[in-house]
Design a protein around this motif. Sequence first.
Motif, PDB file in Angstrom:
ATOM      1  N   UNK A   1      28.990  35.369  35.176  1.00 31.22           N
ATOM      2  CA  UNK A   1      28.135  35.209  36.348  1.00 31.22           C
ATOM      3  C   UNK A   1      27.880  36.597  36.915  1.00 31.22           C
ATOM      4  N   UNK A   2      26.622  36.885  37.259  1.00 34.45           N
ATOM      5  CA  UNK A   2      26.258  38.193  37.795  1.00 34.45           C
ATOM      6  C   UNK A   2      25.597  37.996  39.156  1.00 34.45           C
ATOM      7  N   UNK A   3      26.076  38.707  40.161  1.00 41.57           N
ATOM      8  CA  UNK A   3      25.513  38.621  41.507  1.00 41.57           C
ATOM      9  C   UNK A   3      24.500  39.738  41.730  1.00 41.57           C
ATOM     10  N   UNK A   4      23.307  39.347  42.151  1.00 41.74           N
ATOM     11  CA  UNK A   4      22.277  40.330  42.486  1.00 41.74           C
ATOM     12  C   UNK A   4      22.704  41.061  43.754  1.00 41.74           C
ATOM     13  N   UNK A   5      22.449  42.332  43.813  1.00 41.11           N
ATOM     14  CA  UNK A   5      22.745  43.123  45.006  1.00 41.11           C
ATOM     15  C   UNK A   5      24.133  43.717  45.001  1.00 41.11           C
ATOM     16  N   UNK A   6      25.150  42.873  44.832  1.00 46.33           N
ATOM     17  CA  UNK A   6      26.524  43.385  44.854  1.00 46.33           C
ATOM     18  C   UNK A   6      26.910  43.968  43.502  1.00 46.33           C
ATOM     19  N   UNK A   7      26.280  43.464  42.432  1.00 48.13           N
ATOM     20  CA  UNK A   7      26.628  43.923  41.092  1.00 48.13           C
ATOM     21  C   UNK A   7      27.973  43.424  40.613  1.00 48.13           C
ATOM     22  N   UNK A   8      28.487  42.394  41.254  1.00 51.43           N
ATOM     23  CA  UNK A   8      29.757  41.833  40.805  1.00 51.43           C
ATOM     24  C   UNK A   8      29.511  40.927  39.608  1.00 51.43           C
ATOM     25  N   UNK A   9      30.256  41.177  38.547  1.00 46.71           N
ATOM     26  CA  UNK A   9      30.128  40.431  37.302  1.00 46.71           C
ATOM     27  C   UNK A   9      31.447  39.704  37.080  1.00 46.71           C
ATOM     28  N   UNK A  10      31.410  38.378  37.186  1.00 49.46           N
ATOM     29  CA  UNK A  10      32.609  37.571  37.006  1.00 49.46           C
ATOM     30  C   UNK A  10      32.625  37.042  35.581  1.00 49.46           C
ATOM     31  N   UNK A  11      33.667  37.386  34.864  1.00 46.83           N
ATOM     32  CA  UNK A  11      33.789  37.033  33.453  1.00 46.83           C
ATOM     33  C   UNK A  11      34.953  36.070  33.265  1.00 46.83           C
ATOM     34  N   UNK A  12      34.682  34.996  32.539  1.00 43.46           N
ATOM     35  CA  UNK A  12      35.746  34.109  32.080  1.00 43.46           C
ATOM     36  C   UNK A  12      35.967  34.472  30.615  1.00 43.46           C
ATOM     37  N   UNK A  13      37.094  35.120  30.322  1.00 41.67           N
ATOM     38  CA  UNK A  13      37.342  35.529  28.937  1.00 41.67           C
ATOM     39  C   UNK A  13      37.659  34.338  28.040  1.00 41.67           C
ATOM     40  N   UNK A  14      37.367  34.493  26.755  1.00 42.04           N
ATOM     41  CA  UNK A  14      37.712  33.463  25.784  1.00 42.04           C
ATOM     42  C   UNK A  14      39.220  33.437  25.539  1.00 42.04           C
ATOM     43  N   UNK A  15      39.892  34.559  25.773  1.00 39.87           N
ATOM     44  CA  UNK A  15      41.351  34.680  25.663  1.00 39.87           C
ATOM     45  C   UNK A  15      41.810  35.571  26.825  1.00 39.87           C
ATOM     46  N   UNK A  16      43.061  35.857  26.895  1.00 42.48           N
ATOM     47  CA  UNK A  16      43.576  36.681  27.984  1.00 42.48           C
ATOM     48  C   UNK A  16      42.851  38.033  28.050  1.00 42.48           C
ATOM     49  N   UNK A  17      42.500  38.439  29.262  1.00 46.22           N
ATOM     50  CA  UNK A  17      41.786  39.707  29.454  1.00 46.22           C
ATOM     51  C   UNK A  17      42.756  40.872  29.322  1.00 46.22           C
ATOM     52  N   UNK A  18      42.270  41.944  28.706  1.00 45.83           N
ATOM     53  CA  UNK A  18      43.079  43.146  28.569  1.00 45.83           C
ATOM     54  C   UNK A  18      42.162  44.363  28.571  1.00 45.83           C
ATOM     55  N   UNK A  19      42.727  45.521  28.308  1.00 45.09           N
ATOM     56  CA  UNK A  19      41.939  46.753  28.320  1.00 45.09           C
ATOM     57  C   UNK A  19      40.874  46.761  27.226  1.00 45.09           C
ATOM     58  N   UNK A  20      41.127  46.079  26.129  1.00 49.33           N
ATOM     59  CA  UNK A  20      40.126  46.007  25.057  1.00 49.33           C
ATOM     60  C   UNK A  20      38.886  45.255  25.536  1.00 49.33           C
ATOM     61  N   UNK A  21      39.087  44.175  26.298  1.00 45.63           N
ATOM     62  CA  UNK A  21      37.958  43.436  26.851  1.00 45.63           C
ATOM     63  C   UNK A  21      37.195  44.316  27.830  1.00 45.63           C
ATOM     64  N   UNK A  22      37.922  45.038  28.670  1.00 44.70           N
ATOM     65  CA  UNK A  22      37.278  45.951  29.621  1.00 44.70           C
ATOM     66  C   UNK A  22      36.371  46.935  28.881  1.00 44.70           C
ATOM     67  N   UNK A  23      36.852  47.480  27.785  1.00 43.86           N
ATOM     68  CA  UNK A  23      36.088  48.465  27.013  1.00 43.86           C
ATOM     69  C   UNK A  23      34.848  47.829  26.383  1.00 43.86           C
ATOM     70  N   UNK A  24      34.978  46.613  25.873  1.00 48.50           N
ATOM     71  CA  UNK A  24      33.833  45.923  25.281  1.00 48.50           C
ATOM     72  C   UNK A  24      32.759  45.644  26.331  1.00 48.50           C
ATOM     73  N   UNK A  25      33.192  45.213  27.504  1.00 51.93           N
ATOM     74  CA  UNK A  25      32.236  44.926  28.571  1.00 51.93           C
ATOM     75  C   UNK A  25      31.577  46.216  29.050  1.00 51.93           C
ATOM     76  N   UNK A  26      32.351  47.275  29.184  1.00 51.70           N
ATOM     77  CA  UNK A  26      31.789  48.573  29.585  1.00 51.70           C
ATOM     78  C   UNK A  26      30.721  49.020  28.599  1.00 51.70           C
ATOM     79  N   UNK A  27      30.994  48.875  27.311  1.00 54.45           N
ATOM     80  CA  UNK A  27      30.039  49.278  26.284  1.00 54.45           C
ATOM     81  C   UNK A  27      28.770  48.425  26.347  1.00 54.45           C
ATOM     82  N   UNK A  28      28.933  47.111  26.521  1.00 50.63           N
ATOM     83  CA  UNK A  28      27.773  46.216  26.592  1.00 50.63           C
ATOM     84  C   UNK A  28      26.904  46.543  27.800  1.00 50.63           C
TER      85      UNK A  28
END
Length: 90
Positions: free
Chosen positions: A49-76
Amino acid sequence: MSNCCTPDGSCHTDAPAKVVYKVEGVGSAHCQGVVAKAVGALDEVAAVEVEIGTGLVTVTPAAAADEALDALIAEAVDEAGYDFAGRAAA
């Protein structure tokens, strides 16, 4: 009683916790759609879910979130042309 409840009546879920990120430059519905499409295309993301204006992106991961997920999202986000600012303050 649903199948998520234990015999003692307490319920639990195995769903990973949502993670909120901050993305700079999400000021319109177009931007919202671009970021949501980029992040949502990742196999590691079950929902976004992405909020207009605030830029908050709420992600429900398919598995437990970790630094690898953070890096993938940053790249995307970066590839979509937006500035990834990391996890939002809790």
